[in-house]
Design a protein around this motif. Structure first.
Motif, mmCIF file in Angstrom:
data_model
loop_
_atom_site.group_PDB
_atom_site.id
_atom_site.type_symbol
_atom_site.label_atom_id
_atom_site.label_comp_id
_atom_site.label_asym_id
_atom_site.label_seq_id
_atom_site.Cartn_x
_atom_site.Cartn_y
_atom_site.Cartn_z
ATOM 1 N N LEU A 66 0.582 -0.971 0.074
ATOM 2 C CA LEU A 66 -0.143 -0.255 -0.015
ATOM 3 C C LEU A 66 0.549 1.160 0.282
ATOM 4 C CD1 LEU A 66 -2.783 0.677 0.189
ATOM 5 C CD2 LEU A 66 -2.896 1.321 2.779
ATOM 6 N N GLY A 67 2.148 1.188 0.757
ATOM 7 C CA GLY A 67 2.860 2.586 0.626
ATOM 8 C C GLY A 67 3.781 2.966 -0.701
ATOM 9 N N SER A 68 3.744 1.328 -1.701
ATOM 10 C CA SER A 68 4.171 2.162 -3.655
ATOM 11 C C SER A 68 2.307 3.096 -3.178
ATOM 12 C CB SER A 68 3.961 0.525 -4.197
ATOM 13 O OG SER A 68 5.248 0.005 -3.626
ATOM 14 N N VAL A 69 1.247 2.314 -3.240
ATOM 15 C CA VAL A 69 -0.010 3.078 -4.449
ATOM 16 C C VAL A 69 0.061 4.140 -4.159
ATOM 17 C CG1 VAL A 69 -2.839 2.931 -3.510
ATOM 18 C CG2 VAL A 69 -1.184 0.768 -4.311
ATOM 19 N N LEU A 70 0.630 4.228 -2.327
ATOM 20 C CA LEU A 70 -0.132 6.131 -2.119
ATOM 21 C C LEU A 70 1.484 6.637 -2.891
ATOM 22 C CD1 LEU A 70 -0.736 7.979 0.218
ATOM 23 C CD2 LEU A 70 1.721 7.396 1.690
ATOM 24 N N ILE A 71 2.711 6.130 -2.745
ATOM 25 C CA ILE A 71 3.262 7.566 -3.764
ATOM 26 C C ILE A 71 3.078 7.402 -5.031
ATOM 27 C CG2 ILE A 71 5.657 7.051 -4.727
ATOM 28 C CD1 ILE A 71 7.104 4.940 -2.262
ATOM 29 N N ALA A 72 2.492 6.485 -5.506
ATOM 30 C CA ALA A 72 1.903 6.906 -7.544
ATOM 31 C C ALA A 72 0.915 7.588 -7.259
ATOM 32 C CB ALA A 72 1.331 5.290 -7.883
ATOM 33 N N GLN A 73 -0.082 7.739 -6.316
ATOM 34 C CA GLN A 73 -1.312 8.714 -5.859
ATOM 35 C C GLN A 73 -0.837 9.836 -5.507
ATOM 36 O OE1 GLN A 73 -3.115 6.419 -3.113
ATOM 37 N NE2 GLN A 73 -4.633 5.588 -4.848
ATOM 38 N N MET A 74 0.015 10.111 -4.744
ATOM 39 C CA MET A 74 0.904 11.501 -4.337
ATOM 40 C C MET A 74 2.195 12.387 -5.598
ATOM 41 S SD MET A 74 1.108 12.163 -1.190
ATOM 42 C CE MET A 74 2.064 13.393 -0.357
ATOM 43 N N LEU A 75 2.192 10.996 -6.296
ATOM 44 C CA LEU A 75 2.832 11.624 -7.419
ATOM 45 C C LEU A 75 2.539 12.858 -8.999
ATOM 46 C CD1 LEU A 75 6.022 9.650 -7.785
ATOM 47 C CD2 LEU A 75 6.169 11.521 -6.725
ATOM 48 N N PRO A 109 -8.654 4.206 -6.645
ATOM 49 C CA PRO A 109 -8.528 3.540 -7.773
ATOM 50 C C PRO A 109 -6.975 3.255 -7.981
ATOM 51 C CG PRO A 109 -9.874 5.006 -9.459
ATOM 52 C CD PRO A 109 -10.391 5.169 -7.974
ATOM 53 N N LEU A 110 -6.365 2.985 -9.120
ATOM 54 C CA LEU A 110 -4.926 3.282 -9.303
ATOM 55 C C LEU A 110 -4.717 4.481 -10.486
ATOM 56 C CD1 LEU A 110 -4.031 -0.386 -9.447
ATOM 57 C CD2 LEU A 110 -3.137 1.323 -7.471
ATOM 58 N N PRO A 111 -3.365 5.279 -9.818
ATOM 59 C CA PRO A 111 -3.109 6.484 -10.327
ATOM 60 C C PRO A 111 -2.617 5.375 -12.276
ATOM 61 C CG PRO A 111 -1.583 6.197 -9.151
ATOM 62 C CD PRO A 111 -2.802 4.980 -9.313
ATOM 63 N N GLU A 112 -3.687 6.439 -13.412
ATOM 64 C CA GLU A 112 -2.948 5.936 -14.174
ATOM 65 C C GLU A 112 -2.252 6.851 -14.953
ATOM 66 O OE1 GLU A 112 -3.528 3.327 -16.132
ATOM 67 O OE2 GLU A 112 -4.810 2.131 -13.998
ATOM 68 N N THR A 113 -1.202 8.067 -14.172
ATOM 69 C CA THR A 113 -0.757 9.118 -15.024
ATOM 70 C C THR A 113 0.261 8.960 -13.922
ATOM 71 O OG1 THR A 113 -2.849 10.446 -14.611
ATOM 72 C CG2 THR A 113 -0.437 11.575 -14.636
ATOM 73 N N ALA A 114 1.012 8.698 -15.514
ATOM 74 C CA ALA A 114 3.428 8.782 -15.128
ATOM 75 C C ALA A 114 3.473 9.793 -14.821
ATOM 76 C CB ALA A 114 3.740 8.754 -16.623
ATOM 77 N N PRO A 115 4.279 9.664 -12.831
ATOM 78 C CA PRO A 115 4.868 11.448 -12.708
ATOM 79 C C PRO A 115 6.101 11.157 -13.465
ATOM 80 C CG PRO A 115 5.314 8.506 -11.647
ATOM 81 C CD PRO A 115 4.193 8.462 -12.844
ATOM 82 N N ASP A 116 6.661 12.531 -12.784
ATOM 83 C CA ASP A 116 7.399 13.557 -13.598
ATOM 84 C C ASP A 116 8.718 13.207 -12.875
ATOM 85 O OD1 ASP A 116 8.391 15.028 -15.142
ATOM 86 O OD2 ASP A 116 7.977 16.838 -14.210
ATOM 87 N N VAL A 117 8.931 11.176 -12.641
ATOM 88 C CA VAL A 117 9.978 11.316 -11.860
ATOM 89 C C VAL A 117 10.338 10.210 -12.609
ATOM 90 C CG1 VAL A 117 9.822 12.702 -10.061
ATOM 91 C CG2 VAL A 117 8.733 10.753 -10.212
ATOM 92 N N PRO A 118 11.830 9.372 -12.261
ATOM 93 C CA PRO A 118 12.020 8.415 -12.974
ATOM 94 C C PRO A 118 11.293 7.212 -12.024
ATOM 95 C CG PRO A 118 13.543 9.913 -12.707
ATOM 96 C CD PRO A 118 13.359 10.382 -12.512
ATOM 97 N N ALA A 119 10.886 5.887 -12.431
ATOM 98 C CA ALA A 119 10.163 5.008 -11.599
ATOM 99 C C ALA A 119 9.989 3.892 -11.954
ATOM 100 C CB ALA A 119 9.051 5.172 -11.469
ATOM 101 N N VAL A 120 10.692 3.189 -10.291
ATOM 102 C CA VAL A 120 10.831 1.653 -11.552
ATOM 103 C C VAL A 120 9.859 0.970 -10.125
ATOM 104 C CG1 VAL A 120 12.283 1.023 -9.446
ATOM 105 C CG2 VAL A 120 12.081 -0.393 -10.975
ATOM 106 N N LEU A 121 8.920 -0.401 -11.106
ATOM 107 C CA LEU A 121 7.930 -0.747 -10.326
ATOM 108 C C LEU A 121 8.446 -2.757 -10.207
ATOM 109 C CD1 LEU A 121 4.398 -0.701 -10.748
ATOM 110 C CD2 LEU A 121 4.960 -3.479 -10.350
#
Length: 201
Positions: A66-75, A109-121
């Motif tokens: 859930l911490g990963s979800v929180l990060i994605a939503q925040m960004l 729901p999960l975000p569907e927008t790419a953050p403006d930072v490099p990311a790895v899943l």
């Protein structure tokens, strides 16, 4: 050296979880103290993470479940936050039709927008909290590189992930991407994902 802000998931990440081990063995890392991890409230978690990011700008965010979800939503929602990169490990799917995911439904729901930072899943092929195909689709939606750990469960203590040096390797490669934008795909395009498990049964 950038700070690494470690973002736990539901029920927190007490020892011997790899997030606890990471915070204890990396002087530049710290765990974000999220309120009431057993009964998470999205707005309260967002506020706690935002405060830590403001205190430590240009940090790498490392979330689990859930911490990963929180990060994605925040960004996706707070584009002005100064973040150097995001590492999302075994994100949980708040909208999955399972009883366990009912506890985190309000984070969907999960975000569907790419953050403006490099990311790895970082995903597992037998994660009970998110199907691998869904992890792959989410990585595509977020513009994140996908690291396939194989059959690694939920990448937690139950699946053998106490000490996890491979996680730091992935973080360091993500840092390298932010330092050398011309090699955005080189690390994850050529290097096999690293998985490390603690000894014992």
């Amino acid at each position: 050296m950038s700070k690494t802000l470690i973002v736990p998931g539901l029920d927190g990440s007490p020892g011997p979880h790899w997030q606890d081990w990471w915070a204890r063995t990396d002087p530049d890392a710290m765990i974000v103290d999220l309120p009431d991890p057993r009964r998470p409230v999205r707005e309260a978690w967002e506020a706690a993470l935002a405060v830590m990011i403001l205190r430590h700008p240009n940090s790498i965010l490392v979330g689990h479940s859930l911490g990963s979800v929180l990060i994605a939503q925040m960004l996706a929602r707070w584009s002005g936050l100064k973040v150097r990169g995001a590492m999302l490990v075994a994100p949980a799917d708040p909208m999955a039709p399972t009883e366990q995911c009912r506890r985190i439904r309000r984070f969907g729901p999960l975000p569907e927008t790419a953050p403006d930072v490099p990311a790895v899943l970082v995903a597992s092929r037998n994660d009970p909290w998110m199907a691998f195909d869904r992890s792959r689709d989410l990585a595509d939606a977020l513009g994140a590189d996908l690291v396939d750990l194989g059959h690694a469960g939920h990448v937690n203590v139950a699946s053998g992930f106490g000490p996890w040096p491979g996680g730091k390797v992935i973080r360091d490669r993500l840092l390298g991407r932010t330092e050398r934008p011309s090699v955005l795909r080189r690390w994850f395009g050529q290097a096999a994902p690293v998985r490390s498990r603690p000894p014992g049964p």
